[in-house]
Design an enzyme around this catalytic site. Sequence first.
Site, PDB file in Angstrom:
ATOM      1  CE  LYS A  79      -2.044   4.268   3.266  1.00 18.12           C
ATOM      2  NZ  LYS A  79      -3.414   3.738   3.144  1.00 18.12           N
ATOM      3  CE  LYS A  96      -1.829  -1.681   3.946  1.00 13.06           C
ATOM      4  NZ  LYS A  96      -3.271  -1.713   4.049  1.00 13.06           N
ATOM      5  CB  THR A 121     -10.113  -1.139  -0.984  1.00 12.93           C
ATOM      6  OG1 THR A 121      -9.010  -0.327  -1.389  1.00 12.93           O
ATOM      7  CG2 THR A 121     -11.324  -0.261  -0.752  1.00 12.93           C
TER       8      THR A 121
HETATM    9  C1  26Q Z   1      -5.297  16.586  -1.732  1.00  9.33           C
HETATM   10  C2  26Q Z   1      -4.885  17.892  -1.957  1.00  9.33           C
HETATM   11  C3  26Q Z   1      -3.803  18.164  -2.767  1.00  9.33           C
HETATM   12  C4  26Q Z   1      -3.113  17.120  -3.351  1.00  9.33           C
HETATM   13  C5  26Q Z   1      -3.519  15.818  -3.134  1.00  9.33           C
HETATM   14  C6  26Q Z   1      -4.617  15.550  -2.326  1.00  9.33           C
HETATM   15  C7  26Q Z   1      -5.017  14.148  -2.103  1.00  9.33           C
HETATM   16  C8  26Q Z   1      -4.823  13.179  -3.078  1.00  9.33           C
HETATM   17  C9  26Q Z   1      -5.178  11.870  -2.876  1.00  9.33           C
HETATM   18  C10 26Q Z   1      -5.621  13.757  -0.918  1.00  9.33           C
HETATM   19  C11 26Q Z   1      -5.992  12.448  -0.730  1.00  9.33           C
HETATM   20  C12 26Q Z   1      -5.787  11.487  -1.694  1.00  9.33           C
HETATM   21  C13 26Q Z   1      -6.145  10.087  -1.544  1.00  9.33           C
HETATM   22  C14 26Q Z   1      -6.741   9.589  -0.495  1.00  9.33           C
HETATM   23  C15 26Q Z   1      -7.041   8.171  -0.384  1.00  9.33           C
HETATM   24  O1  26Q Z   1      -6.633   7.351  -1.206  1.00  9.33           O
HETATM   25  N1  26Q Z   1      -7.781   7.775   0.645  1.00  9.33           N
HETATM   26  C16 26Q Z   1      -8.126   6.385   0.830  1.00  9.33           C
HETATM   27  O2  26Q Z   1      -9.408   6.166   0.238  1.00  9.33           O
HETATM   28  C17 26Q Z   1      -9.730   4.795   0.256  1.00  9.33           C
HETATM   29  C18 26Q Z   1     -11.047   4.625  -0.499  1.00  9.33           C
HETATM   30  O3  26Q Z   1     -12.099   5.137   0.250  1.00  9.33           O
HETATM   31  C19 26Q Z   1      -9.818   4.276   1.675  1.00  9.33           C
HETATM   32  O4  26Q Z   1     -10.022   2.884   1.626  1.00  9.33           O
HETATM   33  C20 26Q Z   1      -8.524   4.573   2.441  1.00  9.33           C
HETATM   34  O5  26Q Z   1      -8.686   4.231   3.797  1.00  9.33           O
HETATM   35  C21 26Q Z   1      -8.179   6.037   2.311  1.00  9.33           C
HETATM   36  O6  26Q Z   1      -6.915   6.309   2.894  1.00  9.33           O
END
Ligand code: 26Q
Length: 824
Positions: free
Chosen positions: A562, A556, A667
């Site tokens: 994590k 992951k 997931t």
């Molecule tokens: C935000 C602002 C600026 C740049 C990037 C971001 C950004 C990008 C990607 C913030 C968050 C993410 C990704 C988050 C993510 O993958 N969260 C995961 O989502 C999964 C699906 O719901 C969950 O199973 C995970 O627990 C969660 O970490």
Amino acid sequence: AWKKFQAKPFVSKDDFEKEVVRHVETTLARSMFNCDETAAYAAASLAFRDRLITEWNRTQQRQTFADTKRVYYLSLEFLMGRALDNAMLNVGLKNIAKEGLSELGFRIEDIINQEHDAALGNGGLGRLAACFLDSMASLNFPAWGYGLRYKYGIFKQEIVDGYQVEVPDYWLDFNPWEFPRHDIVVDVQFYGGVRKYQDEAGKNVAVWEGGEIVKATAYDVPIPGFNTPTTNNMRLWSSKAASGEFDFQKFNSGDYESSVADQQRAETISAVLYPNDNLDRGKELRLKQQYFWVAASLYDIVRRFKKSKRAWSEFPDQIAIQLNDTHPTLAIVELQRILIDMEGLDWDEAWTIVTNTFGYTNHTVLPEALEKWSVPLFQNLLPRHLQIIYDINMFFLQSVERKFPGDRDMLGRVSIIEESQPKMVRMAFLAIVGSHKVNGVAELHSDLIKTTIFKDFVKIFGPDKFTNVTNGITPRRWLHQANPRLSELIASKTGGLGFLKDLNVLNELEKFADDKEFKKEWAEIKYANKVRLAKYIKSTTGVTVNPAALFDIQVKRIHEYKRQQLNIFGVIHRYLTIKAMTPEERKKLAPRVSIFGGKAAPGYWMAKTIIHLINNVGAVVNKDPDVGDLLKVIFLEDYNVSKAEIITPASDVSEHISTAGTEASGTSNMKFVLNGGLIIGTCDGANIEITREIGENNIFLFGNLAEDVEDLRHTHNYGSHTLDPDLVKVFDLIKSNAFGDAGAFGALTGSIEDHGDYYLVSDDFHSYIQTQTLVDEAYKNQEEWITKTILSVARMGFFSSDRCINEYAEMIWNVEPLPVGKES
Ligand code: 26Q
């Protein structure tokens, strides 16, 4: 008349081969005499693409004609992986393709392996969007995905001397799965200013003018459903300068360089996926990406609605828009702007339409991941949107004031504008205020958002606005495609492939949990999958691992929450234990292979340090003759979707060990259990519901509970903080330079020893080690172990993304499927 000329899609091996040869000789302009694997991949893909596109056209016509409600899933990430294998399986013609390719002299696996992953995502959130597209098509929902066509997806990870090195992922060289729509181009405006005046009727009018225009071009990707003709659309936008090649006026006036620069600046918008996962860094280009994508998508959605000639008030009856996290929150403001500034609706009428259209999914409670944008930056880039946000906030705060008169603290807490220096726009609050439903992604997570970060909003809007939809995964890719032998065995015992459409059918496997013959086949399949992974490990790392050893996998994104550091410290503890054993004691220990994989955000030093430590521990342990087969430590380079398809079926245990309360769902935990692996995990995210479904005897849970985390952190900071004695021994070994210069790992050990151990590594260490010992013991009893894995698989039906999509459709979107034959 034209109907009789429509091409018939191939259904036989010979017709498939005919198509492949035709594409090699004409589309690719090559000869069959020098058709290599690259060309065979291209031709096979084009043959399947032709099939998909025929169904794609029919599906779009059917959905337009039926004029039922559509779902638009807005996501900045779609982590699709490879398309060919998926297309062959969903259409149900993989066997025909296999035979056809074999006659042409190719092994289908080699052809499938030619494909570059479509890696337009970071991790869980992006892969969830991809699973949702598969489920929505398979369940015949009229649904589109909207995203950005990044020129560079998530970087490719190389490990050099134990360190992560990032290499650009240019994936568009040859991509047969997309269709450029040069006729679907949307102008998107940035910067400029707002002029306000009263028209003749005395109405206030706002005009956003000046600034610059960037063009958005649509690229469509067909999304085939499994065993249904429904083929939905994913539309990705690509950016280009408004003046095309370059600005002729500037060119003619001698300003050639600046016209090229303008063009490059425009193309930069869709150039690269931000590689941060669960971290917001407030970069202007990211906000530009968000608005560019949101403006183009809404223009497209509104244009389609306007063709139907319906009244605006019917907009939410025809359209549901789901926001995948806060990244598309500007869509709320953009729709309000279109309705009031462009279409002349009054504020309240428009706002009712907006809030009834949107739903917002939250994926995190981590404070550093909650999106905020500085007001000055906003003011400059999107001046009209900022005004509308201020108005939304004003009306919202007025309603709060009416409900809680005089509660000034409350107003400050829930304001969409944070009164900091500079002021900030809180995107999650805007998303809540502008949506009719807000959901978390697992039960614990949905409860946590209601009682912590969004507590006040539950008081304001009432509890019904907040709901839970536990995540799911598509069994087509994560069982049928990744683990064909297991899928075949299940099909043979449950009466065919029906379980892939109704995963609860897996329940029927319970009666085989003690069936000797069945268990033997089951175990053979797991072993074969481990052999496949062992070969892959050998070919990529040079390390020989014993497929009979217990495979313990954690793959992951690398993140402190994590806790890959907990895992590697546990591995070091195991190493110390083995070194201290007598040869007799060593004979009794179950051999283990600890497998890691995952990318660190390029600027995340602590995560990179963890990767470095894992690699250095591997380098020492793997060549220690005292250890031999008893312990091997592997770091798999460049973990991605296609590699996950090899890794997931090969686990005996997988680790999902986040600090309780930090992982929204997870997931991959679901993927591993569905493939006959057990879990070692904390009481976090979907682990809790997995336990409820499969039974607590079939999972190895450990560690502190979410409800105790806050107090423990307080104790670290204000009480006494003594480290776990076994962890101290691990740190002592690291500090003795046993894994290279200990200075490299000082920040990592220091974060636990000296800086409050925010993620509770020390608090959970003992419990973790004890539970790993239980895993060793349990694995010795193979008969019981296999029974546990069969029972677990049998009880995983709940975690299909089909169940999840049906819940969204019913509770949030209010949409119905549109299967063939149900048009009227
Ligand atoms: C935000 C602002 C600026 C740049 C990037 C971001 C950004 C990008 C990607 C913030 C968050 C993410 C990704 C988050 C993510 O993958 N969260 C995961 O989502 C999964 C699906 O719901 C969950 O199973 C995970 O627990 C969660 O970490």
